[in-house]
Design a protein around this motif. Structure first.
Motif, PDB file in Angstrom:
ATOM      1  N   LEU A  66       0.820  -1.210   0.000  1.00 12.60           N
ATOM      2  CA  LEU A  66       0.000   0.000   0.000  1.00 12.60           C
ATOM      3  C   LEU A  66       0.862   1.271   0.000  1.00 12.60           C
ATOM      4  N   SER A  67       1.942   1.259   0.815  1.00 14.27           N
ATOM      5  CA  SER A  67       2.733   2.491   0.916  1.00 14.27           C
ATOM      6  C   SER A  67       4.110   2.208   1.503  1.00 14.27           C
ATOM      7  N   LEU A  68       5.075   3.045   1.109  1.00 12.22           N
ATOM      8  CA  LEU A  68       6.357   3.130   1.825  1.00 12.22           C
ATOM      9  C   LEU A  68       6.259   4.333   2.747  1.00 12.22           C
ATOM     10  N   ILE A  69       6.786   4.192   3.961  1.00 13.45           N
ATOM     11  CA  ILE A  69       6.646   5.246   4.985  1.00 13.45           C
ATOM     12  C   ILE A  69       8.025   5.606   5.515  1.00 13.45           C
ATOM     13  N   GLY A  70       8.423   6.863   5.368  1.00 14.30           N
ATOM     14  CA  GLY A  70       9.707   7.346   5.888  1.00 14.30           C
ATOM     15  C   GLY A  70       9.514   7.998   7.239  1.00 14.30           C
ATOM     16  N   ILE A  71      10.095   7.401   8.291  1.00 18.35           N
ATOM     17  CA  ILE A  71       9.917   7.896   9.663  1.00 18.35           C
ATOM     18  C   ILE A  71      11.232   8.460  10.178  1.00 18.35           C
ATOM     19  N   TYR A  72      11.152   9.624  10.772  1.00 23.11           N
ATOM     20  CA  TYR A  72      12.341  10.312  11.281  1.00 23.11           C
ATOM     21  C   TYR A  72      12.101  10.730  12.725  1.00 23.11           C
ATOM     22  N   ASP A  73      13.067  10.454  13.584  1.00 21.88           N
ATOM     23  CA  ASP A  73      12.967  10.862  14.987  1.00 21.88           C
ATOM     24  C   ASP A  73      13.794  12.124  15.169  1.00 21.88           C
ATOM     25  N   PRO A  74      13.167  13.286  15.296  1.00 19.77           N
ATOM     26  CA  PRO A  74      13.919  14.548  15.363  1.00 19.77           C
ATOM     27  C   PRO A  74      14.735  14.655  16.646  1.00 19.77           C
ATOM     28  N   PRO A  75      15.843  15.386  16.590  1.00 21.31           N
ATOM     29  CA  PRO A  75      16.669  15.560  17.796  1.00 21.31           C
ATOM     30  C   PRO A  75      15.979  16.457  18.820  1.00 21.31           C
ATOM     31  N   LYS A  76      16.429  16.364  20.048  1.00 19.83           N
ATOM     32  CA  LYS A  76      15.883  17.223  21.095  1.00 19.83           C
ATOM     33  C   LYS A  76      16.156  18.684  20.751  1.00 19.83           C
ATOM     34  N   HIS A  77      15.274  19.539  21.210  1.00 23.43           N
ATOM     35  CA  HIS A  77      15.388  20.960  20.885  1.00 23.43           C
ATOM     36  C   HIS A  77      16.712  21.548  21.397  1.00 23.43           C
ATOM     37  N   GLU A  78      17.122  21.112  22.606  1.00 19.15           N
ATOM     38  CA  GLU A  78      18.289  21.735  23.234  1.00 19.15           C
ATOM     39  C   GLU A  78      19.612  21.105  22.827  1.00 19.15           C
ATOM     40  N   ILE A  79      19.559  19.954  22.097  1.00 24.14           N
ATOM     41  CA  ILE A  79      20.794  19.219  21.859  1.00 24.14           C
ATOM     42  C   ILE A  79      21.754  19.994  20.968  1.00 24.14           C
ATOM     43  N   LYS A  80      21.227  20.732  19.983  1.00 20.42           N
ATOM     44  CA  LYS A  80      22.096  21.486  19.081  1.00 20.42           C
ATOM     45  C   LYS A  80      22.874  22.549  19.847  1.00 20.42           C
ATOM     46  N   LYS A  81      22.200  23.220  20.762  1.00 22.59           N
ATOM     47  CA  LYS A  81      22.871  24.245  21.566  1.00 22.59           C
ATOM     48  C   LYS A  81      23.955  23.623  22.441  1.00 22.59           C
ATOM     49  N   ARG A  82      23.667  22.440  22.981  1.00 25.75           N
ATOM     50  CA  ARG A  82      24.652  21.746  23.811  1.00 25.75           C
ATOM     51  C   ARG A  82      25.871  21.329  22.990  1.00 25.75           C
ATOM     52  N   ILE A  83      25.625  20.849  21.764  1.00 24.03           N
ATOM     53  CA  ILE A  83      26.727  20.465  20.885  1.00 24.03           C
ATOM     54  C   ILE A  83      27.589  21.682  20.564  1.00 24.03           C
ATOM     55  N   GLU A  84      26.944  22.824  20.306  1.00 23.20           N
ATOM     56  CA  GLU A  84      27.685  24.063  20.025  1.00 23.20           C
ATOM     57  C   GLU A  84      28.561  24.457  21.212  1.00 23.20           C
ATOM     58  N   THR A  85      28.014  24.263  22.426  1.00 21.43           N
ATOM     59  CA  THR A  85      28.785  24.582  23.634  1.00 21.43           C
ATOM     60  C   THR A  85      30.023  23.698  23.732  1.00 21.43           C
ATOM     61  N   LEU A  86      29.857  22.408  23.466  1.00 19.79           N
ATOM     62  CA  LEU A  86      30.993  21.486  23.520  1.00 19.79           C
ATOM     63  C   LEU A  86      32.062  21.884  22.505  1.00 19.79           C
ATOM     64  N   ILE A  87      31.628  22.166  21.273  1.00 22.42           N
ATOM     65  CA  ILE A  87      32.583  22.511  20.219  1.00 22.42           C
ATOM     66  C   ILE A  87      33.313  23.812  20.543  1.00 22.42           C
ATOM     67  N   SER A  88      32.561  24.804  21.026  1.00 24.91           N
ATOM     68  CA  SER A  88      33.189  26.088  21.367  1.00 24.91           C
ATOM     69  C   SER A  88      34.159  25.954  22.533  1.00 24.91           C
ATOM     70  N   SER A  89      34.002  24.882  23.309  1.00 28.26           N
ATOM     71  CA  SER A  89      34.890  24.653  24.459  1.00 28.26           C
ATOM     72  C   SER A  89      36.100  23.799  24.093  1.00 28.26           C
ATOM     73  N   GLY A  90      36.240  23.478  22.815  1.00 27.88           N
ATOM     74  CA  GLY A  90      37.395  22.702  22.372  1.00 27.88           C
ATOM     75  C   GLY A  90      37.202  21.203  22.475  1.00 27.88           C
ATOM     76  N   ILE A  91      35.976  20.767  22.767  1.00 30.11           N
ATOM     77  CA  ILE A  91      35.680  19.331  22.836  1.00 30.11           C
ATOM     78  C   ILE A  91      35.002  18.923  21.534  1.00 30.11           C
TER      79      ILE A  91
END
Length: 880
Positions: free
Chosen positions: A517-542
């Motif tokens: 009947l159909s192919l279904i593409g499902i995506y689990d979006p990242p948490k809202h705050e995770i991108k900001k946390r990743i930016e903090t880690l990168i800016s801290s040299g990690i």
């Protein structure tokens, strides 16, 4: 044909897993009742596989007298000519010091025990006729335990039933053992190297399932007898780098102080001071000079940091508290902890057209963009709603999904098509629902029709489909349609979606083949705050990297969305590694951010490469049962939803699968090390200032020598104030962006503290020669030393930051310690009874005006040093 089908059903029944047999009601052991379990727990105790040996209070107390100088002071008091009041006062000050150290060591031990014994884990048992989750420590003899792949065996016992079960017993120098029920083993009468019917606590199920009956728990288990006793005081200098450096620095400095103290003793003897009084003063000077309390304070800081870190993670191995702060690489897979766990249908392939479904997460507002006809979509959403069990509820202005998240994505998709879920489920009755390999097949019945639905991975569903429903017609799936399916699937995968297929059949009995009947593409979006946390880690040299078993498209798309992959970042499929020469392999790995389609062997190679290049790797695992990559990382962490075999081999477990907690953990670790550094340098500076002042006054200046009691008093106040200032510090706001020193204590800091001590002693010595201080030499010395301690505390809030910047972060502990110093100073100087005991005279405001500038003078020296530090670090950064 009927008999053949019956035989097939018998075969399937025989091959069913234990869980399947329980869910279908074919087996259901009663097990113990809750009341019986409570009675057995009273009789046998808790199932604690590890027990701690607490230090005895008397042992901790007598360990405070391990310093020979302290014993020398006590002996000299009774042999000297000091007054009774002075002797009692000295004993009182020493007693207070001992009591404080004793309490600090007791608190440290208690904190370590409470935080490292928090994790017990849970397991599945039959209680009151049903399967229940209980804590491992609540298991009792007679319990029937149900275990599956990845779970730890919680106690010693006998196998009742097994399903292709293998258990890893290497912890006891054994091997992987096939486990069989006790009755089968007794019937076979074969000699086994390892008993296949017995299982032992601390081992792991690495394949299949087993049901066991518990025979021994706690101290009677093989695990406890072999590994079960653990020493509690783990702030061990051999295992903790920061504390080890403190211990080494203190031990190496002590002989120098002993030699220097001989100069004081010689000078006092030349000044015709009574021999025993000279010994007491010299011994007191040594006690003041050697920061003997810094080791216990450092251990207390370590334990306090562990306590704060336990808010974010379960600490299984204490070493992680110190090592986390030196992280330069965080390696993880695409974890549930990075996503919201709100799978969303992003794309459909229906009527041979690609349709975009808008909306995010569990939000039911959305539309089907690109759909010309809704007939197939209506059929898809109606059957999806009828054949799934998940439900979406609203509570406190938030959406809560009850049931499987992937089924939840189908429900939300149906609600976007305005399908009345409850009405549909009222019209359609789910007669049967089963799992066949990776697909779910559901039999539905409405008033006039029986329908079968199939949902699962594309390959598994497509293999059982010969036709496709498109625009109201049934089309044969030919080569052209297969090519279209492959193209659409590739596009969805490249967008980071997991692709499923949905098929149906209007039949009375389950057919051999279904209609796609159909192919279904499902995506689990990242948490809202995770991108900001990743930016903090990168800016801290990690640097965050992803090593995942997922496809390249999904890994790269997700990494881009959360900010791990940025402009210039590279990705690679792990199979490329085996085609590279060693020198190319190292460069390629070091330049790559996302490693997709990985295996355990590739994880080992990647992690080991980063470590060999000097990186401190923190590795986070959430799936699988192979913990061997932990051996190739500096800090091995698991998430709370990981299998037992991962959690029990990890150094720590991140609570609630919250990857974002990594920032808090690293900050706490960095702050712990920095707090130990600040405490050491501050104690070093204050204690040396006291010692140098005694020495300089004795040798150069004509000022009256301070008494042993005054030396011990100022030492007690200084040590207490500094330990109060830094022992319970909260997170320093910018600690994540600051690198912890690998060379602590630093030679430059050593030299600077010596300079501070020399400056304080000369400052005091000069003013003792002024006429205004005639007869007030002792009072000036003690008062100015206390002012110097305040200056040292204020300027030690940060090793590098200016006081103008760091004073904003002055904690309540620093304010408290300074208030205590000022309060004690006023009491000692202006309460007649106390000033008489300590031989201090009341100084006038004019006399204090000479002492107070000490703070500003020290601040100037500290500011110059910090400016030079910042300049040096800036040059190193520019050079790199």
């Amino acid at each position: 044909m009927a008999p053949k089908k019956s035989n097939q059903n018998e075969k399937n029944g025989k091959d069913e897993t234990i869980s399947k047999q329980i869910s279908t009601g074919k087996i259901m052991p009663i097990g113990l009742t809750t009341v019986e379990a409570k009675e057995l727990e009273k009789k046998h105790g808790k199932n604690r596989l590890v027990s701690y040996v607490r230090s005895k209070n008397l042992d901790i107390f007598f360990s405070q007298f391990s310093y020979p100088i302290l014993l020398l002071i006590l002996a000299a008091i009774f042999l000297s000519t000091v007054s009774v009041i002075e002797g009692i006062s000295i004993l009182l000050i020493i007693s207070i010091t001992i009591a404080m150290n004793w309490k600090r060591e007791k608190d440290t031990e208690a904190k370590i025990i409470s935080n490292t014994s928090e994790f017990s884990g849970d397991t599945r048992v039959f209680r009151d006729g049903m399967v229940k989750r209980v804590r491992i420590e609540d298991i009792v003899p007679g319990d029937i335990v149900l275990l599956k792949t990845g779970m730890m065996i919680p106690a010693d016992g006998i196998v009742i039933k097994s399903s292709e079960c293998k258990v890893d017993e290497s912890i006891f120098r054994g091997e992987v053992v096939d486990k069989l029920p006790e009755l089968e083993v007794q019937k076979s009468f074969k000699p086994y190297k390892s008993d296949p019917a017995s299982v032992y606590a601390g081992t792991f199920v690495i394949q299949g399932e087993l049901m066991m009956r518990v025979t021994s728990i706690g101290e009677k288990t093989k695990y406890h007898i072999t590994y079960g006793i653990r020493e509690p005081f783990s702030a061990d200098p051999k295992r903790n780098d920061a504390i080890g450096r403190v211990k080494k620095a203190t031990d190496s400095f002590t002989p120098v102080v002993y030699l220097a103290s001989l100069v004081i003793l010689l000078q006092l003897t030349l000044d015709e001071v009574p021999i025993f009084t000279s010994v007491v003063i010299t011994a007191a000077a040594i006690v003041a000079a050697v920061p003997e309390t810094v080791y216990s304070i450092a251990s207390y800081i370590y334990a306090s940091s562990m306590e704060r870190m336990s808010k974010f993670a379960i600490i299984r191995k204490e070493s992680m508290v110190d090592k986390l702060g030196r992280t330069t690489i965080i390696s993880t897979e695409i974890l549930k902890s990075l996503s919201r766990n709100e799978p969303t249908v992003r794309n459909l392939w229906t009527d041979r057209k690609e349709i975009t479904v808008t909306g995010d997460g569990w939000d039911t507002l959305g539309m089907f963009k690109g759909a010309k006809s809704y007939a197939s979509i209506d059929l898809l959403t109606e059957l999806a709603a009828a054949s799934t069990e998940a439900s979406l509820e609203y509570a406190n202005d938030s959406r809560i999904m009850d049931g499987d998240p992937i089924e939840g994505a189908l429900i939300v998709m149906a609600m976007k098509n305005r399908v009345p879920i409850n009405n549909i489920r009222g019209e359609w009755i789910a007669l049967n629902r089963r799992q066949d390999e990776k697909v779910t097949i559901t039999q539905l019945r409405s008033r006039n029709r029986t329908t079968f639905t199939m949902f699962g991975p594309v390959e598994d569903v497509a293999n059982r489909c010969k036709s496709m429903y498109s625009n109201g017609k049934f089309l044969k799936i030919d080569k052209k349609i297969k090519n279209e399916m492959e193209t659409v699937q590739a596009k969805m995968s490249a967008r980071g979606q997991t692709v499923y297929a949905f098929a149906f059949a209007w039949k009375k009995n389950e057919p051999e083949y279904f209609t796609l009947l159909s192919l279904i593409g499902i995506y689990d979006p990242p948490k809202h705050e995770i991108k900001k946390r990743i930016e903090t880690l990168i800016s801290s040299g990690i640097r965050p990297i992803i090593i995942t078993t997922e496809s390249s498209g999904k890994a790269v798309n997700f990494a881009r969305e959360i900010g791990v992959m940025q402009k210039g970042s590279k990705a690679m499929i792990c199979d490329e590694i085996k085609f590279l020469r060693p020198e190319e392999r190292m460069k390629r790995i070091l330049d790559t951010t996302v490693f997709s389609e990985s295996t355990t062997e590739y994880e080992k190679i990647i992690l080991d490469t980063f470590r060999q290049e000097g990186h401190q790797v923190t590795y986070i695992e959430s799936t699988g049962i192979d913990s061997s990559p932990f051996l190739y990382s500096n800090v091995a962490l698991a998430v709370e939803s990981s299998p037992d075999t991962i959690k029990y081999n990890a150094e720590g477990i991140i609570k609630n699968d919250s990857y974002e907690s990594m920032i808090d953990l690293i900050e706490e670790s960095k702050d712990m090390r920095r707090a130990i550094e600040r405490t050491f340098y501050a104690l070093f500076a204050s204690d040396l200032s006291i010692f140098f002042t005694i020495m300089v006054n004795a040798i150069i200046f004509t000022g009256d020598m301070v008494t042993a009691m005054q030396i011990l008093l100022i030492n007690l106040i200084a040590d207490t104030a500094i330990s109060t200032s830094f022992a319970k510090e909260s997170i320093y706001e910018e600690s994540l962006r600051k690198k912890t020193s690998k060379k602590f204590p630093q030679t430059g800091e050593y030299a600077f503290m010596l300079l501070i001590a020399l400056f304080v002693s000369i400052y005091i010595g000069i003013f003792t020669t002024l006429p205004i201080f005639k007869g007030f030499e002792r009072s000036l010395t003690i008062g100015t030393l206390l002012v110097a301690v305040i200056g040292i505390i204020l300027n030690s809030v940060s090793i590098d930051d200016s006081i103008i910047k760091s004073i904003k972060r002055t904690s309540r502990h620093i304010i408290l310690s300074i208030s205590v110093i000022v309060g004690l100073m006023l009491l000692a100087f202006y309460v007649p009874f106390l000033s008489g005991i300590f031989e201090l005279k009341q100084m006038s405001l004019m006399q204090w005006a000479y002492a107070l500038p000490m703070i500003f003078s020290l601040t100037l020296l500290f500011e110059i040093k910090k400016w030079l530090n910042r300049r040096s670090k800036k040059k190193k950064t520019e050079w790199n």
